[in-house]
Motif scaffolding. Structure first.
Motif, PDB file in Angstrom:
ATOM      1  N   UNK A 108       0.806  -1.217   0.000  1.00  0.00           N
ATOM      2  CA  UNK A 108       0.000   0.000   0.000  1.00  0.00           C
ATOM      3  C   UNK A 108       0.840   1.267   0.000  1.00  0.00           C
ATOM      4  N   UNK A 109       2.169   1.127   0.080  1.00  0.00           N
ATOM      5  CA  UNK A 109       3.046   2.302   0.038  1.00  0.00           C
ATOM      6  C   UNK A 109       3.360   2.755  -1.384  1.00  0.00           C
ATOM      7  N   UNK A 110       2.891   2.018  -2.392  1.00  0.00           N
ATOM      8  CA  UNK A 110       3.238   2.326  -3.787  1.00  0.00           C
ATOM      9  C   UNK A 110       2.457   3.532  -4.303  1.00  0.00           C
ATOM     10  N   UNK A 111       3.164   4.416  -4.988  1.00  0.00           N
ATOM     11  CA  UNK A 111       2.541   5.464  -5.796  1.00  0.00           C
ATOM     12  C   UNK A 111       3.238   5.484  -7.150  1.00  0.00           C
ATOM     13  N   UNK A 112       2.684   6.241  -8.078  1.00  0.00           N
ATOM     14  CA  UNK A 112       3.232   6.321  -9.420  1.00  0.00           C
ATOM     15  C   UNK A 112       3.891   7.654  -9.694  1.00  0.00           C
ATOM     16  N   UNK A 113       4.360   7.856 -10.921  1.00  0.00           N
ATOM     17  CA  UNK A 113       5.029   9.102 -11.292  1.00  0.00           C
ATOM     18  C   UNK A 113       4.121  10.308 -11.138  1.00  0.00           C
ATOM     19  N   UNK A 114       4.739  11.425 -10.755  1.00  0.00           N
ATOM     20  CA  UNK A 114       4.072  12.714 -10.599  1.00  0.00           C
ATOM     21  C   UNK A 114       3.069  12.754  -9.455  1.00  0.00           C
ATOM     22  N   UNK A 115       3.042  11.715  -8.620  1.00  0.00           N
ATOM     23  CA  UNK A 115       2.284  11.783  -7.380  1.00  0.00           C
ATOM     24  C   UNK A 115       3.176  12.385  -6.293  1.00  0.00           C
ATOM     25  N   UNK A 116       2.678  12.364  -5.049  1.00  0.00           N
ATOM     26  CA  UNK A 116       3.394  13.053  -3.978  1.00  0.00           C
ATOM     27  C   UNK A 116       3.723  12.122  -2.816  1.00  0.00           C
ATOM     28  N   UNK A 117       4.996  12.153  -2.425  1.00  0.00           N
ATOM     29  CA  UNK A 117       5.413  11.547  -1.164  1.00  0.00           C
ATOM     30  C   UNK A 117       4.907  12.452  -0.045  1.00  0.00           C
ATOM     31  N   UNK A 118       4.228  11.854   0.919  1.00  0.00           N
ATOM     32  CA  UNK A 118       3.679  12.617   2.040  1.00  0.00           C
ATOM     33  C   UNK A 118       4.540  12.383   3.281  1.00  0.00           C
ATOM     34  N   UNK A 119       5.164  13.429   3.773  1.00  0.00           N
ATOM     35  CA  UNK A 119       6.002  13.328   4.963  1.00  0.00           C
ATOM     36  C   UNK A 119       5.105  13.217   6.194  1.00  0.00           C
ATOM     37  N   UNK A 120       5.210  12.139   6.963  1.00  0.00           N
ATOM     38  CA  UNK A 120       4.290  11.970   8.097  1.00  0.00           C
ATOM     39  C   UNK A 120       4.652  12.794   9.318  1.00  0.00           C
TER      40      UNK A 120
END
Length: 287
Positions: A108-120
């Motif tokens: 569930x940690x996967x995202x794709x290109x041009x998405x955003x890493x969310x700093x917790x």
């Protein structure tokens, strides 16, 4: 062959000049794992290799394609910690993958290109780690180093986002958005030797990582041999092969870009929206 996923459930072959929608060549219902996972589980790669398959498939305007993660929910994401000696040195810990072993990241940690890493967290360092990703193409259990690459479908770009805190690796690396993957999976035949590829990473305009996979402590075949001695590798599993030196802190508004020779370029943003102080985290203490 360079394969990507767009519109969430459409599988395409991307060439230097066009995007070819091959979804109809991969039968089966839509699932959260996506159409590339269906292709791998049904072992249909040979279907796409037929010249008539691509000739008769519809073309999509490349300017209208927004790529998503090629494997949005892999069964397993396997990490290789401390697999470059220069990274071992910068982390000031003598242990390598030989001592640490492997770890798992949440799918569930996967995202794709041009998405955003969310700093917790607002007050704990969170780093970028650029890595070559290996995509398993067929079941592997106790495979030898000599036969390991026969079980590889292809390669992709992986960012293993990591919090520098006290928890176990699987916790620190499994937050939602902490595994950007993509934009493509490039088939094994086009990449050649995975242990001789240039890898680079930038944060904004700053060059942070520049190395070659030839400097890995455990090569790709050795990683597969080792991993398959512990757990059965299944089609669609992703092995993140470890990061070289140059990891560094991320901040709100940053832009991360990484490239792997012959594999592609992955870019994502960073946001601190909703970040909380570390002391307020759930799971702390004994109460």
């Amino acid at each position: 062959m360079r394969l990507g996923v767009f519109d969430g459930n459409r599988l395409a072959v991307s060439t230097d000049t066009e995007v070819i929608d091959v979804t109809d060549l991969v039968p089966g219902p839509d699932t959260p794992q996506g159409p590339l996972q269906r292709l791998l589980e049904q072992n249909l790669g040979h279907v796409l290799a037929a010249p008539e398959a691509l000739r008769d498939s519809p073309r999509i305007d490349p300017e209208k394609v927004a790529w998503s993660a090629p494997l949005p929910r892999p069964h397993k994401i396997i990490g290789a910690p401390a697999n470059y000696r220069a990274h071992v040195a910068e982390m000031n810990n003598p242990n390598t993958i030989a001592e640490w072993g492997l770890f798992l990241k949440a799918a569930s940690s996967v995202i794709g290109p041009d998405e955003f890493v969310r700093l917790p967290y607002s007050d704990v360092r969170t780093d970028q780690e650029a890595e070559l990703g290996v995509v398993i193409g067929r079941r592997a259990r106790n495979v030898s180093r000599e036969e390991a690459l026969d079980h590889v479908f292809g390669y992709t770009c992986v960012l293993d986002i990591t919090i520098r805190s006290t928890e176990d690796r699987s916790t620190r690396k499994s937050f939602d958005t902490f595994t950007p993957i993509g934009p493509f999976v490039v088939t094994r035949d086009e990449v050649g030797d995975p242990d001789d590829l240039e890898l680079r990473c930038w944060v904004n305009d700053e060059s942070r990582q520049h190395s070659r996979t030839s400097l890995m402590i455990y090569s790709v075949p050795r990683l597969i041999e080792y991993a398959s001695s512990v757990m059965t590798l299944m089609p669609g599993d992703v092995i993140a092969t470890g990061t070289p030196e140059g990891v560094g802190p991320l901040a709100d508004g940053d832009r991360i870009a990484m490239e792997v020779e012959k594999v592609g370029r992955l870019e994502v943003g960073v946001t601190a929206d909703g970040a909380l102080p570390y002391v307020s985290r759930l799971g702390r203490g004994t109460n």
